[in-house]
Design a protein around this motif. Structure first.
Motif, short mmCIF file in Angstrom:
data_model
loop_
_atom_site.label_atom_id
_atom_site.label_comp_id
_atom_site.label_asym_id
_atom_site.label_seq_id
_atom_site.Cartn_x
_atom_site.Cartn_y
_atom_site.Cartn_z
N VAL A 4 0.92 -1.22 -0.31
CA VAL A 4 0.26 -0.16 0.08
C VAL A 4 0.87 1.29 0.09
N ARG A 29 -2.16 -1.20 -3.79
CA ARG A 29 -3.29 -0.18 -3.26
C ARG A 29 -2.83 1.13 -3.01
N LYS A 221 -5.44 -2.00 -7.41
CA LYS A 221 -6.54 -2.58 -6.51
C LYS A 221 -7.34 -1.87 -5.79
N HIS A 223 -8.25 1.95 -3.49
CA HIS A 223 -7.87 2.78 -2.44
C HIS A 223 -8.19 1.88 -1.01
#
Length: 229
Positions: A4, A29, A221, A223
């Motif tokens: 992320v 992400r 992919k 948030h």
């Protein structure tokens, strides 16, 4: 979960890390940090106690901060992309050198201008001094990069690298602050910035920053929020 990336908006230097993730082509992400909303969510201290972006939350739950570290880490995930190079090689050293320049001299050149942007209640003399200092510093860096790009297709030569991803996130600030006519004064830099601005990954990052929901190459992919994490 996929790694992320925590990115700042608007006009965050983390922009380049979004571009890099798209170029890399691996699932990831994003988590958006609204930099103008002060104070930032206290939960972010668990990711970066310095309250700065970008930060990359790795698959094992460990955070990685600082643009240079993040970009070199991403490049090492797939060296076949040629976005980065084997540590210890001459190519790695050249990339590290360029990233260091962009992350220090070029980034810092805009410091007085961001101070001017963020500060309230300054006198006209103080404002003019900051703008002059910023313009002089940015002009010096732009002249250096313009000369480099006179005979290069990309910052390191014939192939794009993580340096170009980071460059576009910083160089756009010269346009944002309306310092000078880039095409007229620094044509090689302006050409490179325009080429990058036309890149699908850069257009994707711009849409993300605007709060839109682009799909990119399909590796993004979605948030996640700090609380979800």
């Amino acid at each position: 979960m996929e790694p992320v990336l925590f990115y700042g908006a608007p006009q965050g230097c983390s922009f380049g890390s979004i571009v890099a993730l798209e170029w890399l082509g691996k699932p990831y992400r994003l988590c958006r940090i609204e930099m103008l909303e002060q104070p930032w969510d206290a939960l972010y201290a668990k990711v970066n106690p310095l309250f700065k972006t970008p930060a990359l939350l790795l698959e094992d739950g460990e955070p990685l901060t600082e643009s240079m570290a993040i970009l070199q880490h991403l490049a090492a995930r797939d060296l076949e992309t040629r976005l980065g190079f084997v540590q210890g090689s001459r190519e790695f050293d050249r990339l590290n050198q360029m990233l260091a320049y962009l992350n220090t001299d070029f980034f810092a050149a805009f410091g007085p201008l961001w101070t001017l942007y963020d500060t309230q209640g300054m006198s006209g003399v103080e404002q003019e001094m900051l703008r002059r200092l910023g313009r002089e510093s940015v002009a010096e860096s732009c002249a250096y990069l313009d000369k480099l790009l006179a005979e290069r297709e990309w910052l390191l030569g014939d192939e794009r690298s993580m340096a170009d991803a980071y460059f576009v996130g910083i160089a756009r600030w010269a346009e944002y602050h309306r310092l000078f006519d880039l095409k007229q004064e620094y044509p090689n830099l302006a050409r490179h910035l325009a080429k990058l601005r036309d890149d699908p990954a850069v257009r994707f990052a711009e849409a993300i920053e605007r709060g839109e929901q682009p799909t990119g190459k399909g590796h993004f992919k979605g948030h996640v929020s700090l609380r979800e994490l």
